[in-house]
Scaffold this motif. Structure first.
Motif, short mmCIF file in Angstrom:
data_model
loop_
_atom_site.label_atom_id
_atom_site.label_comp_id
_atom_site.label_asym_id
_atom_site.label_seq_id
_atom_site.Cartn_x
_atom_site.Cartn_y
_atom_site.Cartn_z
N ASP B 90 36.39 47.92 34.86
CA ASP B 90 37.27 48.23 35.99
C ASP B 90 36.87 47.41 37.22
N ARG B 93 38.09 43.85 36.74
CA ARG B 93 39.54 43.71 36.87
C ARG B 93 39.95 43.73 38.35
N ILE B 94 39.31 44.60 39.11
CA ILE B 94 39.64 44.69 40.54
C ILE B 94 39.22 43.41 41.26
N GLY B 97 41.34 40.37 40.85
CA GLY B 97 42.59 40.36 41.60
C GLY B 97 42.46 39.81 43.01
N ILE B 98 41.23 39.65 43.48
CA ILE B 98 41.06 39.22 44.88
C ILE B 98 40.16 38.01 45.06
N ARG C 54 33.35 48.06 46.88
CA ARG C 54 34.76 47.87 46.57
C ARG C 54 35.57 47.68 47.86
N ALA C 61 37.46 39.76 51.42
CA ALA C 61 38.37 38.81 50.78
C ALA C 61 39.60 38.60 51.66
N ARG C 65 40.75 35.00 52.96
CA ARG C 65 42.06 34.42 52.63
C ARG C 65 42.80 34.00 53.90
N ARG C 266 37.85 55.54 38.43
CA ARG C 266 38.28 56.65 37.58
C ARG C 266 37.12 57.11 36.71
N PHE C 283 45.74 48.52 38.90
CA PHE C 283 45.01 47.30 39.25
C PHE C 283 45.84 46.46 40.24
N ALA C 286 45.17 47.95 43.57
CA ALA C 286 43.92 47.45 44.18
C ALA C 286 44.14 46.05 44.76
N GLU C 287 44.88 45.22 44.05
CA GLU C 287 45.16 43.88 44.55
C GLU C 287 45.98 43.95 45.84
N LEU C 290 44.27 43.90 49.18
CA LEU C 290 43.96 42.61 49.82
C LEU C 290 45.04 42.22 50.82
#
Lengths: 304, 304, 304
Positions: B90, B93-94, B97-98, C54, C61, C65, C266, C283, C286-287, C290
């Motif tokens: 997990d 994967r998170i 994405g960034i 997280r 990020a 960006r 989770r 997911f 979560a992206e 950003l």
């Protein structure tokens, strides 16, 4: 003038200080215009053997305002996963091969000097040991006074607090001895007064000083109130601590164009009611740390 | 050739190694000219489940020399404040994405492989588990030899130390088996000698090797002395440890064009008097890690 | 519209949310094109009093960006080496003098508000206290629904889990009350159901809701399944926990155009077999964090 490493405040002669302060003014203007990208190719390592986020952030912000890059640790004792407490010299040699400047906080007095001796890139001491040096703090203290007064000659200052172990108070006294007609009041409970080595140094350089044990007796005379912490457990008569506190009654006695400085953090020795007074310059002092550190970085890289 | 992830040194064929080494040379030249900003839009996450500032800084400096950005943790087990030990998949994967690349040090063997399987951005293994892989270390070791000799064929090397659990020694032996006419002396106290799986692998690939228990017997013959640590508690007869130490007497016996490597950190097995010898290349080896990691980053992004 | 600080989700009116979401879309496009360097002169401090890599990485990020720079701590309680637990207000005043935005996670409810009150640069709350706010999480949850449906009016949603202390569930319910014809099912074991204060708020705003204790009864009706964790130790009858789990049988009952969200991390309440279903958007959610955080940064800086 080229600085190779910044290890102790004694390195700084008056001409070097004046060059540093001119650069620092320039850095203030650069930041006001949004910083520069001139140093985008430079990489700094902040190598802290114990955490001090305040000092670390000030150096890192300085590097960023110059356009540079930062890699950072506050647990340098874990530099390698295999050998706890890997030899400092090896760590520095390796870092010097991949970075452009090393900002080090070491837990032992003399750590920064050891680092400088083996490093092919500049080393800047961000504090070493308990009784050691913290030159960028002393330089930003001095710059803050200089910035307001345009001169350090003829300064009258009260340095207050637990002075025997006070790294910043000691360094400041040392640097002030380089200027003309400076008068220093050391205001402290007798059991934690400034140590004889500094007093001897001032005697040698014909600097006037007096030892006092109450702020009220001197505060009306001074241009600068330089306050530092007193840990209550170090003082025999804790009821006497009120005599070393900056509060509204001290404000009333101070000259209208004097200034209050404090290296921060503070506990009770500097009352929050003081914060709104225009003579309270300690947050400005912290901000000046940014510009002084930017100036130091450009000096160790030998840039104009 | 496109590398998707860097999980283990076995991924690297000889042509892929040669491409890596050519890129690495180019990176050396780029750094000498002040780095590049070509990758300013790239973001790296260094995700360390246990601290290893040395390896982390090398990857981060590599990213910075390419112009990129870095976000960093050495306590990835606390990735979320709510669930200690959140599932690795997990987390990856998170992050995928960034960010544009994930450099992972995981505490379990196979952690990097698990990460690679769910990541849509490249994953680079910065060491997983005790018996696991640390491919960028093996690659920089090999590159350092290649850079000095221009070839790996015909190499004679002494690999010294506690070899049974030595991640770097094992990986290096593995990679060397891909080249022609290589001769390897494994020099180690018998109780911690190189394990049979590696010896079998060398047999299969017709690589000449011998097991030795004293440095002096082989040091005059070899092109490379690859020294690693021996923990005294792993050796029955500690008086024998002197036979595995590199010091000035070993220097005298070495060929004039040989080289001494060590993955560092060191303890007593590599004497500091050796540091000044021109054949002592271990700090250069650490520096090469910067260039190798820059090259790996450009390869996993599929850039020319 | 200008945002000064981001302290709590209640600050966001519907027009402000719509502006945020438009900016967020623009940020998605900017990242797809490789990010921007427009904010290269900006410096962010992430000041975390407890680790949450997280959330920290998502903010960092976002800053990268946009082209900006980041300095970072997850042990802000050690901000100074001298005074453990230095006063938050002093820390913020100092940071505000050297950075352009402060992202704070504080361990006490109200910490972000205290920071905002003394800061001359924008403060963004990245979570404060147990019962406190985490506005960027609530905003990214809402944005994820908005992005898929193009509207929040008329939404039917099941909010599932341990809802009494659920920061994200509470904030989401609060934000949804600003829209028209929203229907909310709170699905939770009775002993950890949504608290009365939120239900009262929904009553005042004429939002339809129902309290349920089994996912199966509502899952066929809803547009969004918003799943959160249930700690087993908070539930009297642990055998009932299966009634709150999202698995393949729930997938079969869901509408074909519904979506599953989860703030992550989770544990067992969201089965990994669900991950491959096109309706599993957690997911992606979560992206989206950003892009939402990039948009928040440009808003607090008052840029178009």
């Amino acid at each position: 003038m080229r600085l190779q490493h910044v290890v102790e405040s004694q390195q700084f002669t008056v001409p070097l200080l004046m060059e540093l302060f001119q650069r620092t003014r320039r850095m203030e203007r650069i930041v006001a215009r949004g910083g520069t990208e001139d140093y985008h190719h430079k990489v700094m390592a902040t190598l802290f053997y114990s955490p001090s986020t305040r000092t670390r952030f000030s150096f890192e912000a300085a590097m960023y305002r110059l356009g540079g890059k930062v890699m950072s640790t506050e647990q340098a004792r874990m530099f390698s996963s295999e050998v706890e407490g890997e030899q400092l010299e090896d760590t520095i040699r390796i870092l010097a091969g991949i970075t452009d400047v090393i900002v080090i906080r070491h837990n032992e007095t003399g750590g920064a000097e050891r680092a400088a001796q083996v490093s092919r890139v500049p080393v800047i001491n961000a504090g070493d040991g308990q009784g050691g040096q913290h030159p960028s703090q002393a330089l930003l203290d001095l710059y803050t006074i200089y910035r307001e007064r345009r001169s350090l000659d003829g300064l009258t200052i009260a340095i207050i607090g637990e002075l025997d172990g006070g790294r910043t108070a000691r360094s400041l006294a040392y640097l002030l001895s380089k200027f003309e007609r400076v008068k220093i009041f050391f205001v402290s409970p007798p059991e934690v007064q400034m140590k004889q080595d500094i007093l001897d140094h001032l005697d040698e350089h014909d600097v006037w000083y007096a030892l006092e044990s109450n702020v009220d007796r001197v505060v009306g005379e001074v241009d600068v109130v330089y306050q530092t912490r007193i840990r209550p457990e170090r003082v025999a008569d804790r009821r006497s601590l009120g005599g070393f506190t900056i509060d509204s009654s001290v404000l009333r006695a101070m000259k209208p164009d004097a200034m209050i400085l404090h290296p921060l953090p503070r506990t009770v020795e500097l009352d929050r009611t003081v914060d709104g007074d225009p003579r309270a310059l300690y947050f400005r002092q912290a901000e000046n740390g940014l510009y002084v550190r930017m100036a130091l970085l450009t000096m160790v890289w030998g840039d104009d």
